[in-house]
Write a protein that holds these residues in place. Structure first.
Motif, short mmCIF file in Angstrom:
data_model
loop_
_atom_site.label_atom_id
_atom_site.label_comp_id
_atom_site.label_asym_id
_atom_site.label_seq_id
_atom_site.Cartn_x
_atom_site.Cartn_y
_atom_site.Cartn_z
N ARG A 48 0.75 -1.27 -0.03
CA ARG A 48 0.13 0.01 0.15
C ARG A 48 0.92 1.24 0.03
O ARG A 48 0.63 2.26 -0.79
CB ARG A 48 -0.94 -0.06 1.19
N ASP A 49 1.84 1.22 0.88
CA ASP A 49 2.76 2.54 0.91
C ASP A 49 3.58 2.73 -0.03
O ASP A 49 3.73 3.81 -0.77
CB ASP A 49 3.71 2.41 2.28
N SER A 74 2.75 1.64 -3.10
CA SER A 74 1.88 1.88 -4.37
C SER A 74 1.52 3.37 -4.46
O SER A 74 1.36 3.99 -5.52
CB SER A 74 0.60 1.14 -4.51
N GLN A 75 1.28 3.79 -3.09
CA GLN A 75 0.90 5.42 -3.07
C GLN A 75 2.07 6.18 -3.36
O GLN A 75 2.00 7.37 -4.17
CB GLN A 75 0.68 5.63 -1.62
N ALA A 76 3.18 6.11 -3.24
CA ALA A 76 4.66 6.59 -3.54
C ALA A 76 4.72 6.44 -4.97
O ALA A 76 5.06 7.76 -5.70
CB ALA A 76 5.70 6.00 -2.63
N GLY A 81 2.39 5.71 -7.33
CA GLY A 81 1.12 6.28 -7.83
C GLY A 81 0.75 5.23 -8.90
O GLY A 81 0.48 5.56 -9.88
N CYS A 82 0.63 3.87 -8.51
CA CYS A 82 0.29 2.90 -9.21
C CYS A 82 -0.69 1.84 -8.48
O CYS A 82 -0.88 2.34 -7.16
CB CYS A 82 0.96 2.10 -9.74
N GLU A 83 -1.24 0.94 -8.93
CA GLU A 83 -2.34 0.00 -8.00
C GLU A 83 -1.90 -0.68 -7.01
O GLU A 83 -0.49 -0.95 -7.45
CB GLU A 83 -3.21 -0.73 -9.12
N PRO A 84 -2.06 -1.11 -6.06
CA PRO A 84 -1.60 -1.72 -5.11
C PRO A 84 -1.39 -3.24 -5.17
O PRO A 84 -1.94 -4.06 -4.67
CB PRO A 84 -2.31 -1.46 -3.69
N VAL A 123 4.29 -3.04 -8.26
CA VAL A 123 5.27 -2.18 -7.36
C VAL A 123 6.59 -2.57 -7.43
O VAL A 123 7.41 -1.72 -7.37
CB VAL A 123 4.62 -2.40 -5.71
N GLU A 148 11.42 8.03 -3.39
CA GLU A 148 10.57 7.81 -2.43
C GLU A 148 9.84 6.40 -1.97
O GLU A 148 10.09 6.30 -0.74
CB GLU A 148 9.28 8.71 -2.42
N ALA A 149 9.78 5.86 -3.02
CA ALA A 149 9.47 4.26 -2.91
C ALA A 149 10.70 3.62 -2.27
O ALA A 149 10.63 2.69 -1.40
CB ALA A 149 8.98 3.85 -4.19
#
Length: 291
Positions: free
Chosen positions: A178-179, A181-183, A185-188, A193, A202-203
């Motif tokens: 989750r974290d 994918s948010q960094a 900008g893609c689906e979880p 990922v 950032e990821a």
């Protein structure tokens, strides 16, 4: 033929096995989270005419001997119900039940990475974090069945302890994906990922920090239990970069803080996401058929 079921916080996996551990067919579906009756019905549908028994792997704190679920935050409607007895009554088949992390450890001890290991720890990353202690070649249980539940540990977020976080909620496999994918900008999705991970600074930092926290957990577990090995299971254990980065972070800590010359092997478990199923079968054979 044995029906083996691994209930997870997101998906329920199942397979049809013989007693040697060979799987003839497997599949998965989204775990039913609405109510107890619907949950049982989803498992009953898997029973085939030649099913001899049901081996169940479950998250949470449970009494494997009696079958009572003591605490499961992912499926709270099962708390304080005797799943073994209730499912036996509904299916008219013998049922065994064991904690999912203990099942993973049993599967790896039977046919995988923890064969012939004296002291070891099993870490399973999924919707939470499961943990199992192996001492002198045997699983460690305790009167209240909490031993090894590292996912329930708390860690400080601030220096004055005014805020803490639960390891299982913050450092689970689901939370990592989750974290990241948010960094990114893609689906979880774990595969997506990890394909994109090193294209995003950032990821990468989030991933590095996650591996460092897990390495510190392993470092501390080693000094508690004097481990020969730590095996890592769950869906993300298939990602080689996860295992190698945890190994690297662990070595950094050892270089700075080691008090002795021994250190445990850190490895992915042999059966990855399928270790829970294999171990659930092994537990059934040991306790129901006593093979």
């Amino acid at each position: 033929m044995y029906l083996v079921i691994d209930v997870g916080g997101t998906y329920t996996k199942y397979g049809y096995y013989n007693k040697e551990g060979h799987c003839f067919e497997n599949g998965q579906f989204e775990t039913i989270k609405t109510n107890r009756m619907a949950f049982y019905e989803s498992l009953e549908k898997l029973v085939q005419q030649n099913t001899k028994g049901i081996a169940l792997s479950m998250p949470g704190i449970l009494n494997a001997q009696t079958g009572e679920m003591l605490a499961v935050t992912l499926l709270p409607f099962l708390n304080h119900h005797n799943i073994k007895e209730e499912l036996q009554e509904r299916t008219k088949l013998p049922v065994s039940i064991q904690n999912d992390a203990k099942c993973a450890a049993l599967g790896e001890m039977w046919q995988g990475s923890l064969q012939n290991m004296s002291n070891a720890f099993m870490l399973v990353f999924g919707s939470g974090i499961g943990g199992t202690i192996i001492m002198n070649g045997e699983l460690v249980d305790s009167p209240r069945h909490k031993a090894g539940e590292v996912g329930c540990l708390l860690a400080p977020e601030t220096l004055d302890y005014s805020s803490v976080y639960n390891i299982s909620k913050s450092d689970s496999g689901i939370a990592l994906i989750r974290d990241l994918s948010q960094a990114i900008g893609c689906e979880p999705d774990g595969q997506i990922v990890f394909q994109k991970l090193f294209d995003h600074q950032e990821a990468r930092q989030i991933f590095q920090a996650f591996c460092r926290r897990i390495a510190m957990l392993i470092y501390n577990l080693d000094y508690l239990f004097d481990l020969d090995a730590v095996s890592i299971g769950g869906g993300i254990s298939a990602q080689e970069i996860l295992i190698s980065t945890i190994q690297e972070e662990f070595q950094k800590m050892r270089d700075l803080h080691q008090e002795d010359d021994h250190q445990p092997i850190i490895q992915a478990c042999t059966f990855l996401n399928g270790a829970n199923l294999l171990g659930a079968l092994h537990y059934y054979l040991k306790t129901i058929e006593k093979n």
